[in-house]
Design a protein around this motif. Structure first.
Motif, PDB file in Angstrom:
ATOM      1  N   VAL A  37      64.632   0.455 -12.762  1.00  0.00           N
ATOM      2  CA  VAL A  37      63.660  -0.075 -11.800  1.00  0.00           C
ATOM      3  C   VAL A  37      64.357  -0.929 -10.748  1.00  0.00           C
ATOM      4  CG1 VAL A  37      61.701  -1.666 -11.544  1.00  0.00           C
ATOM      5  CG2 VAL A  37      61.681   0.076 -13.338  1.00  0.00           C
ATOM      6  N   ASP A  38      65.253  -1.793 -11.176  1.00  0.00           N
ATOM      7  CA  ASP A  38      65.963  -2.659 -10.242  1.00  0.00           C
ATOM      8  C   ASP A  38      66.842  -1.855  -9.285  1.00  0.00           C
ATOM      9  OD1 ASP A  38      66.599  -5.404  -9.410  1.00  0.00           O
ATOM     10  OD2 ASP A  38      68.631  -4.853 -10.058  1.00  0.00           O
ATOM     11  N   THR A  39      67.473  -0.818  -9.782  1.00  0.00           N
ATOM     12  CA  THR A  39      68.323   0.016  -8.931  1.00  0.00           C
ATOM     13  C   THR A  39      67.496   0.762  -7.899  1.00  0.00           C
ATOM     14  OG1 THR A  39      69.913   0.252 -10.727  1.00  0.00           O
ATOM     15  CG2 THR A  39      70.020   1.871  -8.955  1.00  0.00           C
ATOM     16  N   TYR A  40      66.350   1.288  -8.293  1.00  0.00           N
ATOM     17  CA  TYR A  40      65.517   2.020  -7.345  1.00  0.00           C
ATOM     18  C   TYR A  40      64.866   1.101  -6.313  1.00  0.00           C
ATOM     19  CZ  TYR A  40      66.118   6.309  -9.929  1.00  0.00           C
ATOM     20  OH  TYR A  40      66.657   7.413 -10.527  1.00  0.00           O
ATOM     21  N   ARG A  41      64.598  -0.153  -6.682  1.00  0.00           N
ATOM     22  CA  ARG A  41      63.990  -1.086  -5.736  1.00  0.00           C
ATOM     23  C   ARG A  41      65.006  -1.655  -4.757  1.00  0.00           C
ATOM     24  NH1 ARG A  41      60.481  -5.272  -9.049  1.00  0.00           N
ATOM     25  NH2 ARG A  41      62.218  -6.445  -8.206  1.00  0.00           N
ATOM     26  N   ASP A  42      66.287  -1.606  -5.092  1.00  0.00           N
ATOM     27  CA  ASP A  42      67.330  -2.155  -4.231  1.00  0.00           C
ATOM     28  C   ASP A  42      67.660  -1.139  -3.141  1.00  0.00           C
ATOM     29  OD1 ASP A  42      69.366  -3.651  -3.147  1.00  0.00           O
ATOM     30  OD2 ASP A  42      70.828  -3.081  -4.679  1.00  0.00           O
ATOM     31  N   SER A  43      67.282  -1.452  -1.910  1.00  0.00           N
ATOM     32  CA  SER A  43      67.495  -0.507  -0.814  1.00  0.00           C
ATOM     33  C   SER A  43      68.929  -0.510  -0.303  1.00  0.00           C
ATOM     34  CB  SER A  43      66.539  -0.834   0.339  1.00  0.00           C
ATOM     35  OG  SER A  43      66.795  -2.145   0.810  1.00  0.00           O
ATOM     36  N   SER A  44      69.716  -1.528  -0.650  1.00  0.00           N
ATOM     37  CA  SER A  44      71.089  -1.596  -0.143  1.00  0.00           C
ATOM     38  C   SER A  44      72.042  -0.692  -0.919  1.00  0.00           C
ATOM     39  CB  SER A  44      71.595  -3.042  -0.198  1.00  0.00           C
ATOM     40  OG  SER A  44      71.774  -3.447  -1.535  1.00  0.00           O
ATOM     41  N   GLY A  45      71.655  -0.272  -2.113  1.00  0.00           N
ATOM     42  CA  GLY A  45      72.513   0.591  -2.917  1.00  0.00           C
ATOM     43  C   GLY A  45      73.644  -0.157  -3.608  1.00  0.00           C
ATOM     44  N   GLU A  46      73.562  -1.479  -3.651  1.00  0.00           N
ATOM     45  CA  GLU A  46      74.621  -2.285  -4.239  1.00  0.00           C
ATOM     46  C   GLU A  46      74.204  -2.955  -5.544  1.00  0.00           C
ATOM     47  OE1 GLU A  46      75.653  -5.009  -1.173  1.00  0.00           O
ATOM     48  OE2 GLU A  46      76.507  -3.462   0.099  1.00  0.00           O
ATOM     49  N   SER A  47      73.202  -2.437  -6.202  1.00  0.00           N
ATOM     50  CA  SER A  47      72.719  -3.048  -7.438  1.00  0.00           C
ATOM     51  C   SER A  47      73.733  -2.846  -8.560  1.00  0.00           C
ATOM     52  CB  SER A  47      71.388  -2.423  -7.851  1.00  0.00           C
ATOM     53  OG  SER A  47      70.981  -2.947  -9.088  1.00  0.00           O
ATOM     54  N   MET A  48      73.998  -3.909  -9.283  1.00  0.00           N
ATOM     55  CA  MET A  48      74.897  -3.856 -10.433  1.00  0.00           C
ATOM     56  C   MET A  48      74.117  -3.940 -11.748  1.00  0.00           C
ATOM     57  SD  MET A  48      78.005  -3.511  -9.377  1.00  0.00           S
ATOM     58  CE  MET A  48      78.975  -4.044 -10.741  1.00  0.00           C
ATOM     59  N   ALA A  49      72.822  -3.691 -11.686  1.00  0.00           N
ATOM     60  CA  ALA A  49      71.973  -3.813 -12.875  1.00  0.00           C
ATOM     61  C   ALA A  49      72.366  -2.816 -13.964  1.00  0.00           C
ATOM     62  CB  ALA A  49      70.511  -3.618 -12.499  1.00  0.00           C
ATOM     63  N   GLY A  50      72.955  -1.696 -13.603  1.00  0.00           N
ATOM     64  CA  GLY A  50      73.338  -0.696 -14.586  1.00  0.00           C
ATOM     65  C   GLY A  50      74.467  -1.125 -15.502  1.00  0.00           C
ATOM     66  N   VAL A  51      75.165  -2.174 -15.135  1.00  0.00           N
ATOM     67  CA  VAL A  51      76.272  -2.652 -15.966  1.00  0.00           C
ATOM     68  C   VAL A  51      75.753  -3.260 -17.273  1.00  0.00           C
ATOM     69  CG1 VAL A  51      78.163  -4.314 -16.063  1.00  0.00           C
ATOM     70  CG2 VAL A  51      77.756  -3.017 -13.979  1.00  0.00           C
ATOM     71  N   ILE A  52      74.617  -3.930 -17.212  1.00  0.00           N
ATOM     72  CA  ILE A  52      74.091  -4.623 -18.391  1.00  0.00           C
ATOM     73  C   ILE A  52      73.775  -3.653 -19.535  1.00  0.00           C
ATOM     74  CG2 ILE A  52      72.285  -6.167 -19.240  1.00  0.00           C
ATOM     75  CD1 ILE A  52      74.292  -7.461 -17.288  1.00  0.00           C
TER      76      ILE A  52
END
Length: 106
Positions: A37-52
């Protein structure tokens, strides 16, 4: 057959039904949903949420994560890592709770 008289699938099912393994699986599922969800909401494409979720399901998820880059591979890596770790957690939890019952006289 394992030494307790169960097949491998039965032993695996027995490990995954342990409460500690289920709590771990629920936590990993929640982390995976949050990361997606956090990755799809981040429009910049720089989300690191997948690391967790990858860290929560390491080391198996790291091995699978080197496969071709696609979001389904990320989900597969986290899912496989969570299942392997939950199995180990279930086996360890049951062994600690019940002790070693290999001695038939005990």
């Amino acid at each position: 057959m394992s030494r307790s008289g169960r097949s491998f699938a039965g032993s695996l099912r027995h490990a995954l039904t342990d409460i500690a393994a289920r709590v771990y699986l629920v936590a990993c599922a929640a982390l995976l949903v949050w990361a997606l969800v956090d990755t799809y909401r981040d429009s910049s494409g720089e989300s690191m949420a997948g690391v967790i979720p990858l860290l929560a399901t390491a080391p198996v998820s790291f091995v699978v994560a080197v496969l071709p880059e696609h979001e389904t591979m990320f989900v597969a890596a986290v899912t496989l890592g969570a299942l392997v770790n939950a199995t180990v957690i279930g086996w360890c939890s049951r062994a600690l709770r019940h002790g070693d019952r290999t001695d038939p006289a005990a």
